[in-house]
Design a protein around this motif. Structure first.
Motif, PDB file in Angstrom:
ATOM      1  N   TYR A   2     -14.440 -40.533  18.001  1.00 38.69           N
ATOM      2  CA  TYR A   2     -14.512 -38.864  17.307  1.00 38.69           C
ATOM      3  C   TYR A   2     -13.357 -38.109  17.969  1.00 38.69           C
ATOM      4  N   THR A   3     -12.784 -37.321  17.125  1.00 42.85           N
ATOM      5  CA  THR A   3     -12.321 -35.578  17.811  1.00 42.85           C
ATOM      6  C   THR A   3     -12.927 -34.375  17.481  1.00 42.85           C
ATOM      7  N   VAL A   4     -12.342 -33.730  18.709  1.00 41.91           N
ATOM      8  CA  VAL A   4     -12.232 -32.106  19.140  1.00 41.91           C
ATOM      9  C   VAL A   4     -11.658 -31.384  18.883  1.00 41.91           C
ATOM     10  N   ASP A  20      -5.985 -39.744  11.720  1.00 41.93           N
ATOM     11  CA  ASP A  20      -7.608 -39.103  11.082  1.00 41.93           C
ATOM     12  C   ASP A  20      -8.256 -40.323  10.549  1.00 41.93           C
ATOM     13  N   GLU A  54     -15.743 -34.613  15.301  1.00 40.52           N
ATOM     14  CA  GLU A  54     -15.830 -35.294  13.863  1.00 40.52           C
ATOM     15  C   GLU A  54     -14.942 -36.731  13.996  1.00 40.52           C
ATOM     16  N   ARG A  55     -16.129 -37.251  13.290  1.00 34.32           N
ATOM     17  CA  ARG A  55     -16.316 -39.197  13.371  1.00 34.32           C
ATOM     18  C   ARG A  55     -14.978 -39.218  12.640  1.00 34.32           C
ATOM     19  N   ASN A  96     -16.775 -28.155  16.108  1.00 32.68           N
ATOM     20  CA  ASN A  96     -17.899 -29.612  16.132  1.00 32.68           C
ATOM     21  C   ASN A  96     -17.130 -30.584  15.914  1.00 32.68           C
ATOM     22  N   THR A 154      -6.188 -31.680  20.624  1.00 28.71           N
ATOM     23  CA  THR A 154      -7.419 -32.312  19.912  1.00 28.71           C
ATOM     24  C   THR A 154      -7.945 -33.032  21.590  1.00 28.71           C
TER      25      THR A 154
END
Length: 415
Positions: A296-298, A345, A306-307, A304, A281
């Motif tokens: 964000y992560t991707v 998270d 994710e914030r 896609n 990630t």
């Protein structure tokens, strides 16, 4: 600044005794005292330990070494643990031995330990002693034998430098160019190479520097922005920010083939990628939601985003902890830029600092301490600070000669 969150263990650290080439022990000499001073500073500055005042010790160094501890006397001075050590110098060789004792239980902790090196590496040996004591008493790996790469500054001049984790042994890196802006040194996972950004061509370009050979390789020369390089955990790839296709996006480059893979696709600004320790990630910063930078992560292979962050005016500079359970970052709110930590998270946010301009967090190898740069309000000077993940024990890393420091990267342990 020592906030609530750490309780320091009282330990006694008498000056290490000296030994000659025949192994005969004597009173502490200049070398053994310097080694003791480094160990004392390492442990004391960690916040985990309080070094008892040597003036209160009832048992001398030589008697401790020859006969072992008089536990009753060490209990009287309030020590929970005591260290007995020796330093033997034989020509250009150095050997350091030490024992660690539990005063309350009246017994040796583990076994004796020995470190050997050349005399020029005496500080490194002292840091190894500190690491071993730290590990035995806390159950966590130490971090004192690591190094810090950073951007050094004096007036308008900037250059790359390295130093020990305690700020000693600064080495200025000769990159073959003078008076050119350099940014963002980043240690490789093995601690033997650095990414950095140079403006020597007039445009930002990413280079790789081999620390042991001095070899320098330019890795990027794309039109526009080439910035924020980040090593993959296996050292084979680089995440970076490029604007060659119009606006800043996140890419991953194979360091062997040079092949590029575009990870993000959005009209907003995407920047500052950082890898999770498992290499799966990327965390990054984007203003895609309302024009305010957020984290964000991707997936590292694309997908896609994710914030993660929703509070604060801006959230910047994500940095994954070594074991991947937390992330350090910078939050801008109330006119301040503060260092914070959160779960991977995005939950359980804790802001650690409360200064005007704190940025660029990087983790110690054991994940216990965060190093960051602070711009002093008024003077504009930049210096490095450390803080425990609890928010306790904030300390400035002091460099001699009034040199400023920013943009740091913390290496793995160096053995």
């Amino acid at each position: 600044m020592f906030k609530k969150g750490l309780t320091a263990m009282p330990i006694a650290l008498p000056a290490f005794v000296s030994q000659n080439a025949q192994g005969k022990s004597g009173a502490p000499d200049a070398l053994s005292q310097r080694i003791t001073e480094v160990v004392s500073a390492d442990l004391g500055n960690s916040g985990f330990f309080k070094i008892q005042n040597p003036d209160t010790y009832l048992q001398g160094s030589l008697d401790l070494w020859n006969r072992g501890p008089n536990y009753r006397e060490w209990r009287l001075v309030g020590a929970d643990a005591v260290v007995g050590g020796s330093a033997l110098r034989d020509g250009d060789k150095l050997r350091v031995d030490f024992y660690l004792y539990d005063v309350a239980q009246g017994k040796l902790i583990g076994k004796g330990w020995r470190f050997s090196a050349t005399i020029n590496d005496w500080r490194h040996v002292a840091h190894r002693v500190s690491d071993e004591i730290y590990k035995r008493l806390t159950g966590q790996e130490g971090y004192f034998t690591s190094r810090i790469a950073f951007v050094a500054g004096e007036g308008r001049r900037k250059w790359l430098a390295m130093m020990d984790a305690d700020g000693a042994n600064r080495i200025d890196l000769d990159l073959g160019v003078k008076d050119q802006l350099v940014l963002s040194p980043r240690f490789s996972p093995d601690g033997e190479r650095l990414f950095y950004i140079s403006y020597e061509s007039g445009e930002p370009r990413i280079y790789r520097w081999e620390l042991y050979t001095g070899k320098r390789v330019r890795l990027t020369a794309f039109p526009g922005l080439n910035s924020t390089p980040s090593w993959s955990p296996d050292g084979t790839k680089m995440a970076l920010t490029l604007s060659k296709d119009g606006n800043p996006e996140i890419y991953v480059q194979n360091l062997t083939t040079g092949q590029l893979k575009r990870i993000t696709r959005h009209p907003g600004i995407d920047t500052s990628p950082t890898w999770s320790p498992d290499g799966e990630t990327l965390a990054f910063v984007s203003d895609r939601s309302g024009g305010k930078p957020q984290i964000y992560t991707v997936r590292a292979r694309g997908g896609n985003p994710e914030r993660l962050t929703f509070e604060g005016k801006r959230n910047l500079d994500p940095a994954w902890s070594p074991n991947g359970d937390r992330m350090a970052f910078v939050r801008n709110e109330g006119g301040k830029f503060r260092i914070g930590v959160m779960d991977a998270d995005g939950k359980n946010v804790q802001l650690l600092t409360d200064s005007w301009m704190d940025e660029e967090p990087t983790w110690s190898p054991n994940g216990r301490v965060i190093l960051f740069s602070r711009q002093e309000r008024g003077s504009g000077e930049q210096h490095l600070y450390t803080i425990d993940v609890t928010g306790a024990n904030e300390r400035r890393v002091r460099l001699p000669d009034g040199v400023e420091a920013s943009g740091a990267s913390w290496s793995p342990l160096i053995r």
